[in-house]
Design a protein around this motif. Structure first.
Motif, short mmCIF file in Angstrom:
data_model
loop_
_atom_site.label_atom_id
_atom_site.label_comp_id
_atom_site.label_asym_id
_atom_site.label_seq_id
_atom_site.Cartn_x
_atom_site.Cartn_y
_atom_site.Cartn_z
N LEU A 435 0.83 -1.20 0.00
CA LEU A 435 0.00 0.00 0.00
C LEU A 435 0.87 1.26 0.00
O LEU A 435 0.58 2.24 -0.68
CB LEU A 435 -0.91 0.00 1.23
CG LEU A 435 -2.20 0.80 1.10
CD1 LEU A 435 -3.17 0.08 0.18
CD2 LEU A 435 -2.84 0.99 2.45
N GLU A 436 1.97 1.21 0.76
CA GLU A 436 2.89 2.36 0.80
C GLU A 436 3.55 2.58 -0.56
O GLU A 436 3.75 3.71 -1.02
CB GLU A 436 3.96 2.14 1.88
CG GLU A 436 3.43 2.34 3.29
CD GLU A 436 4.40 1.85 4.36
OE1 GLU A 436 5.51 1.41 4.00
OE2 GLU A 436 4.04 1.91 5.54
N LYS A 437 3.91 1.49 -1.26
CA LYS A 437 4.49 1.58 -2.59
C LYS A 437 3.49 2.19 -3.57
O LYS A 437 3.83 3.04 -4.39
CB LYS A 437 4.90 0.19 -3.10
CG LYS A 437 6.28 -0.25 -2.64
CD LYS A 437 6.62 -1.55 -3.32
CE LYS A 437 7.96 -2.08 -2.79
NZ LYS A 437 8.25 -3.41 -3.39
N ASP A 438 2.24 1.72 -3.50
CA ASP A 438 1.20 2.23 -4.40
C ASP A 438 0.95 3.71 -4.17
O ASP A 438 0.59 4.44 -5.11
CB ASP A 438 -0.11 1.44 -4.19
CG ASP A 438 0.01 0.01 -4.67
OD1 ASP A 438 1.03 -0.30 -5.33
OD2 ASP A 438 -0.89 -0.80 -4.39
N ARG A 439 1.12 4.17 -2.94
CA ARG A 439 0.91 5.59 -2.63
C ARG A 439 1.97 6.45 -3.35
O ARG A 439 1.68 7.55 -3.80
CB ARG A 439 0.97 5.78 -1.11
CG ARG A 439 1.01 7.20 -0.60
CD ARG A 439 -0.11 8.09 -1.09
NE ARG A 439 -1.41 7.72 -0.58
CZ ARG A 439 -2.53 7.87 -1.25
NH1 ARG A 439 -2.51 8.37 -2.46
NH2 ARG A 439 -3.68 7.52 -0.73
N LEU A 440 3.18 5.93 -3.51
CA LEU A 440 4.26 6.68 -4.18
C LEU A 440 4.11 6.66 -5.70
O LEU A 440 4.67 7.51 -6.40
CB LEU A 440 5.63 6.11 -3.78
CG LEU A 440 5.97 6.20 -2.27
CD1 LEU A 440 7.23 5.43 -1.97
CD2 LEU A 440 6.11 7.66 -1.83
N ASP A 441 3.39 5.69 -6.24
CA ASP A 441 3.21 5.57 -7.69
C ASP A 441 2.17 6.60 -8.15
O ASP A 441 1.01 6.55 -7.72
CB ASP A 441 2.73 4.16 -8.03
CG ASP A 441 2.70 3.91 -9.52
OD1 ASP A 441 2.64 4.89 -10.28
OD2 ASP A 441 2.74 2.73 -9.92
N HIS A 446 -3.43 8.14 -8.38
CA HIS A 446 -4.12 9.27 -9.01
C HIS A 446 -5.59 9.28 -8.58
O HIS A 446 -6.28 8.27 -8.66
CB HIS A 446 -4.02 9.14 -10.54
CG HIS A 446 -4.82 10.18 -11.27
ND1 HIS A 446 -4.49 11.51 -11.25
CD2 HIS A 446 -5.95 10.07 -12.04
CE1 HIS A 446 -5.40 12.18 -11.97
NE2 HIS A 446 -6.28 11.32 -12.46
N LYS A 447 -6.02 10.43 -8.13
CA LYS A 447 -7.41 10.55 -7.69
C LYS A 447 -8.33 10.56 -8.91
O LYS A 447 -8.08 11.31 -9.87
CB LYS A 447 -7.58 11.85 -6.90
CG LYS A 447 -8.97 12.02 -6.31
CD LYS A 447 -9.11 13.40 -5.67
CE LYS A 447 -10.56 13.63 -5.27
NZ LYS A 447 -10.79 14.98 -4.80
N PRO A 448 -9.37 9.77 -8.94
CA PRO A 448 -10.27 9.76 -10.10
C PRO A 448 -10.94 11.12 -10.28
O PRO A 448 -11.20 11.81 -9.30
CB PRO A 448 -11.30 8.68 -9.74
CG PRO A 448 -10.70 7.90 -8.64
CD PRO A 448 -9.77 8.81 -7.92
N GLU A 449 -11.19 11.47 -11.56
CA GLU A 449 -11.83 12.76 -11.85
C GLU A 449 -13.27 12.73 -11.34
O GLU A 449 -13.98 11.74 -11.54
CB GLU A 449 -11.84 13.01 -13.36
CG GLU A 449 -10.47 13.21 -13.97
CD GLU A 449 -9.87 14.56 -13.60
OE1 GLU A 449 -10.64 15.46 -13.19
OE2 GLU A 449 -8.64 14.71 -13.69
#
Length: 510
Positions: A435-441, A446-449
């Motif tokens: 989850l921490e890795k995914d947060r850095l990607d 990316h927040k959905p529009e």
């Protein structure tokens, strides 16, 4: 006082008079004795009033299902509860392992599509007897795995003594109170049979209830006496018949008109002292008998409707109160739990349980808690924080375990050992690290529009259909923001059109 005559005691008394704070040390034993006397007096008052002993100040509700809870069982230590119902399910509840969400830790259907009639732990608590609507009783271990299944008898043999097992639907069953391997079942084939857990091929002995004319009669409930020497059965002709466990031919005691003929006697239970037998009849009565004078009941209570062939009655742990439940039609009020004084049969107390029938009730002597099974799929546990031990008190204090969001969102890791390296997924070490890795990607985090409200802009159209034109409009990044004056925008081509007519003027020339 004699001791106070000593000079040493006189000296201490003078010292304490100089220092008044020390006088408490002399008075404290007197205060303690007074408190003890008051406590004893209060406990005597409570003992003289049996209603004060009923543990009903608190309750918890276990959701078994939506259909009738027709069987309840508690192990001798009171650590585990099992519930069975008309939905064919048997559920296991562990008080020490449950939290406040009150979820069963195991659910199974041991008898496929047969309603569960009776569940009981053996005297040691290591195996469970399951009696269902088929002709073969089952024994499960503590975790619900099968230990043995009784054999089915030959239904073409007339004499039921010569068949190895039951040939028709079972009605009830229970364990021997002293011998941990022996249990008892009764069936619509007109027999009561005893079994040994270690021998599933044949019953141990057969008892055949008979009517006044000597004809076969169906037993609807059966039980052992507290010492295990007697076997009692309630029959459809209204009789209660009792045999010596070692002599299966003739009854030792019997009462022909115990309840109305043609009704199902739903429960027989012996008191803890073994002198009295209580019977719950399908004729809406509860009766108490001295089997040595078996012609008429010691006491009787009527007006207790019962619609189920397994409506219970049970004695309180101190043997002074008798408990039973009542049935109600749908929308006909609340099912109640009634408490009767054993000696006078006066109604002491009642609990409104729920807006459905009360079928099963069980008052555990070690826990001092009352378990109730209802017609709408609930198993309720009544307890008192002071008078009760363990049981429901263990799980209500545990907070619900929060489900971590990380655990619900991460995808399952698919193991493909023979895949090519380019297709193989990297092994996930930990949910939190992933989850921490995914947060850095930037792509994954990316927040959905948000959805477009009103007029579309920036290449996103607010409400577009599935037509080609709407697709084109969406893709050409049409920016509708135009800050210019509309009049000037139209007239900017006017001079060019006047000098060099191309579209309209030539069309109207001729």
């Amino acid at each position: 006082l004699k001791e106070n005559n000593n000079s040493s005691n006189k000296r201490t008394w003078k010292q304490q008079q100089k220092n008044p704070g020390n006088r408490v040390k002399i008075l404290s034993p007197l205060v303690l004795i007074t408190i003890q006397i008051l406590q004893n007096g209060i406990s005597e008052i409570i003992e003289s009033n049996p209603v004060k002993k009923i543990p009903d100040s608190h309750e918890i509700t276990l959701q078994h299902g939506t259909k009738t809870v027709s069987a309840l069982g508690l192990d001798p230590s009171g650590a585990r509860l099992i519930t069975g119902g008309y939905d064919y399910d048997v559920k296991f509840w562990d008080f020490a392992g449950m939290d406040a969400s009150l979820q069963a830790f195991r659910s199974l259907q041991p008898c496929e599509c047969h309603q569960i009639k009776s569940l009981q732990y053996s005297s040691t608590g290591d195996v469970i007897l399951v009696v269902s609507g088929n002709s073969q009783a089952k024994v499960l271990d503590r975790d619900g795995f099968p230990v043995m299944e009784c054999i089915k008898g030959d239904q073409y043999i007339v004499d039921m003594t010569n068949t190895k097992g039951h040939t028709a639907m079972l009605n009830s069953g229970c364990w021997h109170p002293k011998i941990k391997e022996e249990f008892l079942t009764c069936s619509n084939d007109g027999t009561v049979r005893t079994w040994d857990v270690n021998n599933e091929k044949k019953h141990k002995s057969v008892f055949k209830p008979r009517s006044v004319q000597g004809k076969r009669v169906i037993p609807t409930t059966c039980t052992y006496s507290r010492d295990g020497k007697l076997i009692a059965a309630g029959c459809q002709d209204g009789s209660i018949q009792i045999w010596d466990r070692n002599m299966s031919v003739h009854t030792k005691f019997h009462c022909r008109q115990a309840h109305a003929s043609g009704t199902d006697t739903s429960c027989l239970t012996f008191s803890y002292d073994g002198t009295v037998l209580a019977s719950r009849g399908g004729d809406d009565t509860l009766k108490i008998w001295d089997i040595r004078q078996f012609k008429k009941p010691l006491n009787s209570a009527d007006g207790l409707p019962s619609f189920f062939p397994m409506t219970d009655c049970c004695f309180s742990p101190d043997d002074k109160v008798l408990v039973t439940g009542t049935s109600v039609k749908k929308g006909g009020g609340s099912g109640k739990l009634f408490f009767f004084d054993r000696e006078t049969f006066q109604k002491l107390y009642e609990i409104e349980v729920t807006d459905a029938s009360v079928v099963r009730c069980l008052w555990h002597p070690k826990l001092n808690q009352i378990m109730v099974g209802t017609g709408n799929g609930l198993a309720k546990v009544y307890y008192d924080p002071v008078k009760s031990q363990r049981g429901a008190k263990l799980c209500v204090v545990k907070t619900k375990r929060k489900e971590r969001q990380a655990e619900t969102l991460t995808q399952d890791y698919i193991i493909t050992p023979h895949a090519l390296p380019m297709f193989r997924e990297p092994r996930q070490r930990s949910t939190r690290k992933q989850l921490e890795k995914d947060r850095l990607d930037p792509m994954k985090s990316h927040k959905p529009e948000p959805p477009v409200a009103g007029a579309g802009r920036g290449g996103r159209v607010g409400t577009h259909g599935v037509t080609l034109s709407s697709y084109i409009v969406k893709n050409i990044a049409l920016d509708k923001t135009d800050d210019s004056n509309p009049r000037e925008a139209i007239l900017r081509h006017a001079k060019e059109a006047e000098e060099n007519p191309y579209w309209v003027a030539p069309a109207y020339a001729k």
